[in-house]
Design a protein around this motif. Structure first.
Motif, PDB file in Angstrom:
ATOM      1  N   ALA A  23      19.958  25.696  26.152  1.00  0.00           N
ATOM      2  CA  ALA A  23      19.884  25.915  24.913  1.00  0.00           C
ATOM      3  C   ALA A  23      18.629  25.362  23.954  1.00  0.00           C
ATOM      4  N   ALA A  24      18.129  26.084  23.024  1.00  0.00           N
ATOM      5  CA  ALA A  24      17.129  25.461  22.325  1.00  0.00           C
ATOM      6  C   ALA A  24      17.258  26.115  20.997  1.00  0.00           C
ATOM      7  N   LYS A  25      16.518  25.495  20.045  1.00  0.00           N
ATOM      8  CA  LYS A  25      16.275  25.655  18.563  1.00  0.00           C
ATOM      9  C   LYS A  25      14.831  25.927  18.269  1.00  0.00           C
ATOM     10  N   ALA A  26      14.338  26.931  17.487  1.00  0.00           N
ATOM     11  CA  ALA A  26      12.859  26.812  17.260  1.00  0.00           C
ATOM     12  C   ALA A  26      12.625  27.164  16.014  1.00  0.00           C
ATOM     13  N   TRP A  27      11.348  26.629  15.412  1.00  0.00           N
ATOM     14  CA  TRP A  27      10.905  26.575  14.062  1.00  0.00           C
ATOM     15  C   TRP A  27       9.504  27.411  14.313  1.00  0.00           C
ATOM     16  N   GLY A  28       9.183  27.910  13.335  1.00  0.00           N
ATOM     17  CA  GLY A  28       7.735  28.751  13.318  1.00  0.00           C
ATOM     18  C   GLY A  28       7.477  30.204  14.059  1.00  0.00           C
ATOM     19  N   SER A  29       6.190  30.313  14.345  1.00  0.00           N
ATOM     20  CA  SER A  29       5.828  31.656  15.113  1.00  0.00           C
ATOM     21  C   SER A  29       5.418  31.251  16.523  1.00  0.00           C
ATOM     22  N   GLN A  30       5.970  32.222  17.178  1.00  0.00           N
ATOM     23  CA  GLN A  30       5.643  32.043  18.827  1.00  0.00           C
ATOM     24  C   GLN A  30       4.018  32.267  18.959  1.00  0.00           C
ATOM     25  N   GLN A  31       3.386  32.861  18.100  1.00  0.00           N
ATOM     26  CA  GLN A  31       2.188  33.014  18.348  1.00  0.00           C
ATOM     27  C   GLN A  31       1.323  31.678  17.922  1.00  0.00           C
ATOM     28  N   SER A  32       2.054  30.678  17.396  1.00  0.00           N
ATOM     29  CA  SER A  32       1.290  29.230  17.276  1.00  0.00           C
ATOM     30  C   SER A  32       1.331  28.519  18.438  1.00  0.00           C
ATOM     31  N   LEU A  51      12.853  16.106  10.725  1.00  0.00           N
ATOM     32  CA  LEU A  51      11.583  15.874  10.850  1.00  0.00           C
ATOM     33  C   LEU A  51      10.725  17.128  10.728  1.00  0.00           C
ATOM     34  N   ILE A  52      11.088  18.108  11.634  1.00  0.00           N
ATOM     35  CA  ILE A  52      10.224  19.206  11.797  1.00  0.00           C
ATOM     36  C   ILE A  52       9.999  20.243  10.561  1.00  0.00           C
ATOM     37  N   PRO A  53      10.622  20.106   9.807  1.00  0.00           N
ATOM     38  CA  PRO A  53      10.296  20.941   8.310  1.00  0.00           C
ATOM     39  C   PRO A  53       9.226  20.251   7.548  1.00  0.00           C
ATOM     40  N   HIS A  54       9.078  19.060   7.973  1.00  0.00           N
ATOM     41  CA  HIS A  54       7.894  18.493   7.150  1.00  0.00           C
ATOM     42  C   HIS A  54       6.512  18.277   7.914  1.00  0.00           C
ATOM     43  N   LEU A  55       6.711  19.022   9.158  1.00  0.00           N
ATOM     44  CA  LEU A  55       5.509  18.820  10.032  1.00  0.00           C
ATOM     45  C   LEU A  55       4.604  20.225   9.860  1.00  0.00           C
ATOM     46  N   PRO A  56       3.324  20.180  10.067  1.00  0.00           N
ATOM     47  CA  PRO A  56       2.423  21.537   9.766  1.00  0.00           C
ATOM     48  C   PRO A  56       3.057  22.675  10.445  1.00  0.00           C
ATOM     49  N   LYS A  57       2.919  23.777   9.548  1.00  0.00           N
ATOM     50  CA  LYS A  57       3.462  25.099   9.856  1.00  0.00           C
ATOM     51  C   LYS A  57       2.752  25.888  10.919  1.00  0.00           C
ATOM     52  N   VAL A  93      11.742  25.281  31.404  1.00  0.00           N
ATOM     53  CA  VAL A  93      11.767  26.016  30.060  1.00  0.00           C
ATOM     54  C   VAL A  93      10.239  26.528  29.852  1.00  0.00           C
ATOM     55  N   SER A  94       9.307  25.391  30.277  1.00  0.00           N
ATOM     56  CA  SER A  94       8.035  26.238  29.690  1.00  0.00           C
ATOM     57  C   SER A  94       7.638  27.430  30.692  1.00  0.00           C
ATOM     58  N   ALA A  95       8.332  27.582  31.782  1.00  0.00           N
ATOM     59  CA  ALA A  95       7.985  28.808  32.601  1.00  0.00           C
ATOM     60  C   ALA A  95       8.667  29.899  31.733  1.00  0.00           C
ATOM     61  N   ALA A  96       9.975  29.698  31.216  1.00  0.00           N
ATOM     62  CA  ALA A  96      10.882  30.819  30.687  1.00  0.00           C
ATOM     63  C   ALA A  96      10.078  31.171  29.279  1.00  0.00           C
ATOM     64  N   LEU A  97       9.365  30.265  28.645  1.00  0.00           N
ATOM     65  CA  LEU A  97       8.727  30.441  27.309  1.00  0.00           C
ATOM     66  C   LEU A  97       7.026  31.274  27.709  1.00  0.00           C
ATOM     67  N   LYS A  98       6.785  30.757  28.934  1.00  0.00           N
ATOM     68  CA  LYS A  98       5.497  31.422  29.361  1.00  0.00           C
ATOM     69  C   LYS A  98       4.392  30.444  28.923  1.00  0.00           C
ATOM     70  N   TRP A  99       4.689  29.120  28.686  1.00  0.00           N
ATOM     71  CA  TRP A  99       3.845  28.421  28.253  1.00  0.00           C
ATOM     72  C   TRP A  99       2.799  27.803  29.362  1.00  0.00           C
ATOM     73  N   SER A 100       1.512  27.502  29.238  1.00  0.00           N
ATOM     74  CA  SER A 100       0.666  27.258  30.199  1.00  0.00           C
ATOM     75  C   SER A 100       0.344  25.610  29.861  1.00  0.00           C
ATOM     76  N   ARG A 101       0.029  25.707  28.652  1.00  0.00           N
ATOM     77  CA  ARG A 101      -0.236  24.324  27.958  1.00  0.00           C
ATOM     78  C   ARG A 101       0.254  23.904  26.745  1.00  0.00           C
ATOM     79  N   PHE A 102       1.087  22.844  26.469  1.00  0.00           N
ATOM     80  CA  PHE A 102       1.631  22.786  25.054  1.00  0.00           C
ATOM     81  C   PHE A 102       1.606  21.265  24.789  1.00  0.00           C
ATOM     82  N   SER A 103       2.031  20.736  23.746  1.00  0.00           N
ATOM     83  CA  SER A 103       2.276  19.683  23.210  1.00  0.00           C
ATOM     84  C   SER A 103       3.891  18.918  23.410  1.00  0.00           C
ATOM     85  N   ILE A 104       4.170  17.757  23.523  1.00  0.00           N
ATOM     86  CA  ILE A 104       5.364  17.255  23.716  1.00  0.00           C
ATOM     87  C   ILE A 104       5.584  16.035  22.575  1.00  0.00           C
TER      88      ILE A 104
END
Length: 315
Positions: A23-32, A51-57, A93-104
């Motif tokens: 399970a996970a919760k997500a903020w923002g647009s999947q295009q970002s 924390l996340i509501p204060h970070l860049p949109k 999770v990165s495979a399920a979301l089809k991410w090849s490069r991301f931040s942690i």
């Protein structure tokens, strides 16, 4: 940035794995550009709610619950919770979301798991943010205890499996008081937030969601030698930001917490290996500063995420 900048865009995710779902919760647009947020030991994805509501949109933040935590499925009977399993969850999770490069962005145990992943899959991680955490745990204080931990971890798992006791039902208030007693750095408001996702209401109160096979971090952590640590961080392609809380933890086992040598050795090695790709910042606060006083860290994290230098400088 206003407090509600991202709060209206929260969604729940469920990703299938062989033993159930993560399970996970997500903020923002999947295009970002994606940022995977990893919580600490026995915590859950709500760790990042303040924390996340204060970070860049302009980023897509996904906070996952590790297996056996929060709303994620418990591992199948007989399967232990080892650090490597949690590292492989990031890959799932990165495979399920089809991410090849991301931040942690990892807090405490989440930073250790995220740091290990960043060395094993260096091409996948562009930025690694460690909140009162380090990318590995050194064995300096623990050499005498390592085999004992492995033994106790196995024995504890067998005991829990054998007991087959039903989850204990407590009133919400009693659950909160026990939680706060065991987590001295978490304030009441933040404790309630973590228990929102960490418990399930039943007729007479609430029960904890987490798997009772997960008990002590030292049973699951991979302690590494200095040599393996240095070898591993040489593989990093990510830029690394380590935010240390002045009143935070310095050791997995609190009995060694006054001995800061390991943490400073790790910081020193990160500086010498990564050079301009490493930033170290100290902030006032305790181990849960990202929940208790998010404003102490939001500016630092925001600047780091928005900095353009996400690829190593070529000489």
């Amino acid at each position: 940035m206003g407090e509600d900048s991202l709060s209206g865009l929260v969604s729940e995710l469920k990703m299938a794995v062989p033993w159930g779902h993560i399970a996970a919760k997500a903020w923002g647009s999947q295009q970002s550009h994606p940022v995977l947020c990893l919580h600490g030991w026995l915590d859950n994805a709500n760790s990042f709610d303040r924390l996340i509501p204060h970070l860049p949109k302009d980023f897509y933040y996904v906070a996952m619950d590790f297996g056996g935590h929060g709303l994620s499925s418990h591992y199948s009977p007989g399967l232990p919770y080892y650090q490597q399993n949690f590292v492989s969850e990031i890959r799932r999770v990165s495979a399920a979301l089809k991410w090849s490069r991301f931040s942690i962005l990892g807090h405490s145990f989440g930073g250790i798991v995220g740091g290990t992943f960043s060395c094993i899959f260096p091409e996948m991680v562009d930025k690694l943010i460690l909140l009162d955490s380090t990318p590995f745990v050194l064995d300096s204080n623990e050499m005498e205890n390592l085999l004992t931990y492995k033994r106790k971890g196995i024995e504890h798992t067998l005991q829990v499996e054998e007991a087959k006791e039903p989850s204990r039902v407590l009133s919400r208030e009693e659950m909160l008081q026990r939680f706060l007693k065991n987590n001295s750095h978490v304030g009441e408001e933040c404790g309630e937030l973590l228990l929102q996702r960490g418990t399930t209401p039943v007729a007479t109160g609430v029960v904890l969601n987490r798997d009772r096979r997960i008990a002590w971090p030292e049973h699951s952590f991979d302690f590494v030698s200095r040599e393996l640590f240095v070898h591993s961080i040489k593989k990093l392609q990510a830029h690394v930001l380590l935010v240390k809380a002045t009143q935070g933890y310095y050791d997995v086992r609190r009995v060694h917490d006054k001995d800061k040598e390991c943490v400073f050795l790790i910081i020193d090695k990160l500086k010498s290996v990564l050079k301009e790709r490493f930033q170290f910042v100290e902030v006032p606060g305790n181990h849960y500063v990202h929940m208790n006083q998010p404003h102490h860290v939001t500016g630092i994290i925001s600047s780091f995420l928005q900095s353009r230098d996400s690829t190593p400088a070529r000489l």
